[in-house]
Design a protein around this motif. Sequence first.
Motif, PDB file in Angstrom:
ATOM      1  N   PHE A  22      38.450  36.127  56.870  1.00 46.15           N
ATOM      2  CA  PHE A  22      39.323  36.708  57.795  1.00 46.15           C
ATOM      3  C   PHE A  22      39.194  38.479  57.402  1.00 46.15           C
ATOM      4  O   PHE A  22      38.743  39.187  58.337  1.00 46.15           O
ATOM      5  CB  PHE A  22      40.614  36.486  57.579  1.00 46.15           C
ATOM      6  N   PRO A  75      51.091  30.705  50.206  1.00 43.13           N
ATOM      7  CA  PRO A  75      50.237  32.004  50.043  1.00 43.13           C
ATOM      8  C   PRO A  75      51.048  33.238  50.449  1.00 43.13           C
ATOM      9  O   PRO A  75      51.877  32.901  51.275  1.00 43.13           O
ATOM     10  CB  PRO A  75      49.156  31.481  51.087  1.00 43.13           C
ATOM     11  N   GLY A  76      50.510  34.196  49.848  1.00 42.15           N
ATOM     12  CA  GLY A  76      51.324  35.519  50.200  1.00 42.15           C
ATOM     13  C   GLY A  76      51.394  36.355  48.978  1.00 42.15           C
ATOM     14  O   GLY A  76      50.543  36.358  48.315  1.00 42.15           O
TER      15      GLY A  76
ATOM     16  N   ARG B  73      63.387  33.377  52.765  1.00 39.92           N
ATOM     17  CA  ARG B  73      62.516  33.553  51.710  1.00 39.92           C
ATOM     18  C   ARG B  73      62.896  34.564  50.464  1.00 39.92           C
ATOM     19  O   ARG B  73      62.220  34.820  49.372  1.00 39.92           O
ATOM     20  CB  ARG B  73      61.218  34.198  52.064  1.00 39.92           C
ATOM     21  N   LEU B  77      57.718  40.590  50.023  1.00 36.91           N
ATOM     22  CA  LEU B  77      57.031  41.140  51.257  1.00 36.91           C
ATOM     23  C   LEU B  77      57.293  40.925  52.471  1.00 36.91           C
ATOM     24  O   LEU B  77      57.723  39.793  52.821  1.00 36.91           O
ATOM     25  CB  LEU B  77      55.450  40.697  50.980  1.00 36.91           C
ATOM     26  N   LEU B  80      52.091  43.846  55.827  1.00 40.21           N
ATOM     27  CA  LEU B  80      51.117  44.801  55.461  1.00 40.21           C
ATOM     28  C   LEU B  80      50.622  45.475  56.656  1.00 40.21           C
ATOM     29  O   LEU B  80      50.469  44.878  57.935  1.00 40.21           O
ATOM     30  CB  LEU B  80      49.816  44.138  54.927  1.00 40.21           C
ATOM     31  N   TYR B  99      41.251  33.679  65.704  1.00 39.68           N
ATOM     32  CA  TYR B  99      42.517  34.065  65.003  1.00 39.68           C
ATOM     33  C   TYR B  99      43.638  34.132  65.817  1.00 39.68           C
ATOM     34  O   TYR B  99      43.506  34.634  67.065  1.00 39.68           O
ATOM     35  CB  TYR B  99      42.201  35.523  64.023  1.00 39.68           C
ATOM     36  N   VAL B 117      49.318  40.125  63.570  1.00 36.20           N
ATOM     37  CA  VAL B 117      48.358  38.838  63.331  1.00 36.20           C
ATOM     38  C   VAL B 117      49.324  37.892  62.686  1.00 36.20           C
ATOM     39  O   VAL B 117      49.799  38.289  61.464  1.00 36.20           O
ATOM     40  CB  VAL B 117      47.254  39.388  62.535  1.00 36.20           C
ATOM     41  N   SER B 121      46.593  33.089  60.040  1.00 31.36           N
ATOM     42  CA  SER B 121      45.325  33.532  60.128  1.00 31.36           C
ATOM     43  C   SER B 121      44.697  34.370  58.892  1.00 31.36           C
ATOM     44  O   SER B 121      43.632  34.716  58.749  1.00 31.36           O
ATOM     45  CB  SER B 121      45.115  34.229  61.400  1.00 31.36           C
ATOM     46  N   THR B 122      45.779  34.997  58.211  1.00 34.29           N
ATOM     47  CA  THR B 122      45.416  35.934  57.275  1.00 34.29           C
ATOM     48  C   THR B 122      45.326  35.467  55.728  1.00 34.29           C
ATOM     49  O   THR B 122      44.984  36.315  54.944  1.00 34.29           O
ATOM     50  CB  THR B 122      46.434  37.244  57.255  1.00 34.29           C
ATOM     51  N   GLY B 123      45.638  34.252  55.797  1.00 36.93           N
ATOM     52  CA  GLY B 123      45.643  33.698  54.416  1.00 36.93           C
ATOM     53  C   GLY B 123      47.221  33.607  53.778  1.00 36.93           C
ATOM     54  O   GLY B 123      47.217  33.920  52.586  1.00 36.93           O
ATOM     55  N   GLY B 124      48.178  34.090  54.866  1.00 33.04           N
ATOM     56  CA  GLY B 124      49.567  33.910  54.262  1.00 33.04           C
ATOM     57  C   GLY B 124      50.311  35.242  54.472  1.00 33.04           C
ATOM     58  O   GLY B 124      51.645  35.085  54.014  1.00 33.04           O
ATOM     59  N   ILE B 125      49.927  36.270  54.988  1.00 32.13           N
ATOM     60  CA  ILE B 125      50.959  37.273  55.187  1.00 32.13           C
ATOM     61  C   ILE B 125      50.805  37.921  56.671  1.00 32.13           C
ATOM     62  O   ILE B 125      49.945  37.727  57.291  1.00 32.13           O
ATOM     63  CB  ILE B 125      50.296  38.575  54.113  1.00 32.13           C
ATOM     64  N   LEU B 127      50.409  40.678  59.170  1.00 29.37           N
ATOM     65  CA  LEU B 127      49.676  41.817  59.141  1.00 29.37           C
ATOM     66  C   LEU B 127      49.792  42.534  60.473  1.00 29.37           C
ATOM     67  O   LEU B 127      49.811  41.928  61.566  1.00 29.37           O
ATOM     68  CB  LEU B 127      48.215  41.477  59.139  1.00 29.37           C
TER      69      LEU B 127
END
Lengths: 138, 138
Positions: A22, A75-76, B73, B77, B80, B99, B117, B121-125, B127
């Motif tokens: 990604f 994840p994060g 949560r 964060l 980003l 994505y 995004v 799709s980003t691995g957990g953050i 975006l």
Amino acid sequence: MSDIQLNHVAFVVDDLDAALRFWREGIGLTGGAVQSLPAEAVDIAFLELGATHIELIKPTSSDSGVAKHLAKRGPGLHHLCLEVPDLDAKLGELRAAGYELINDEPRKREGQRYAFVHPRSTGGILLELYERIDKSRE
Amino acid sequence: MSDIQLNHVAFVVDDLDAALRFWREGIGLTGGAVQSLPAEAVDIAFLELGATHIELIKPTSSDSGVAKHLAKRGPGLHHLCLEVPDLDAKLGELRAAGYELINDEPRKREGQRYAFVHPRSTGGILLELYERIDKSRE
């Protein structure tokens, strides 16, 4: 402007290959060579992002702190890392102001001294502070 | 190096005063003037951090997306934000690669076009991608 820099933003991921795909192929960042750190039971990769970096961290065992973080929160974000010019001075100021440090004394790794500030003190994020070590004075 | 920059890292906090005190007085960052955005039901503040920024976001109602994020949560964060030179091209590339975008079309605010995004799709953050708008061409 202060003399403090954002060195990197670190994310814990469960699929390092997919996250690298990604950020590199999707977004277009450079870097991302994977390093294995068996002593910490993680694989990591740093991506270039202007003057700073994204660090991706994937646990390689199920019982490390990072693995537990991933299991608990998904994840994060894992931590934010700031470079400061004088780590001891900054830690002393934070301690004096009543903020909670995870490391009473700075830890050391190649070329760096570092310590973590507890999320309870930062407003919710794990914060690493580090200082570059002048190699000639080691 | 790519032509992509980290514009800011945004955190959701439950106590904006305490978080500002930590980042300004504790760490020594500059900036942090609080802006109220009633339409989005948040108060926000940007702190200078080298070439990038930390954004602090505090929900001012209990039913906004940010308030739900905080309730679910905890503080930490929120997103980003990367500045890209050509938002439409980047969104097209991401879409073509499969994505998941949250905004099918870029949204617009003063001087900027932006789109998010999905964390899947980003691995957990979460975006945000944004592009500065050339004022003379608006």
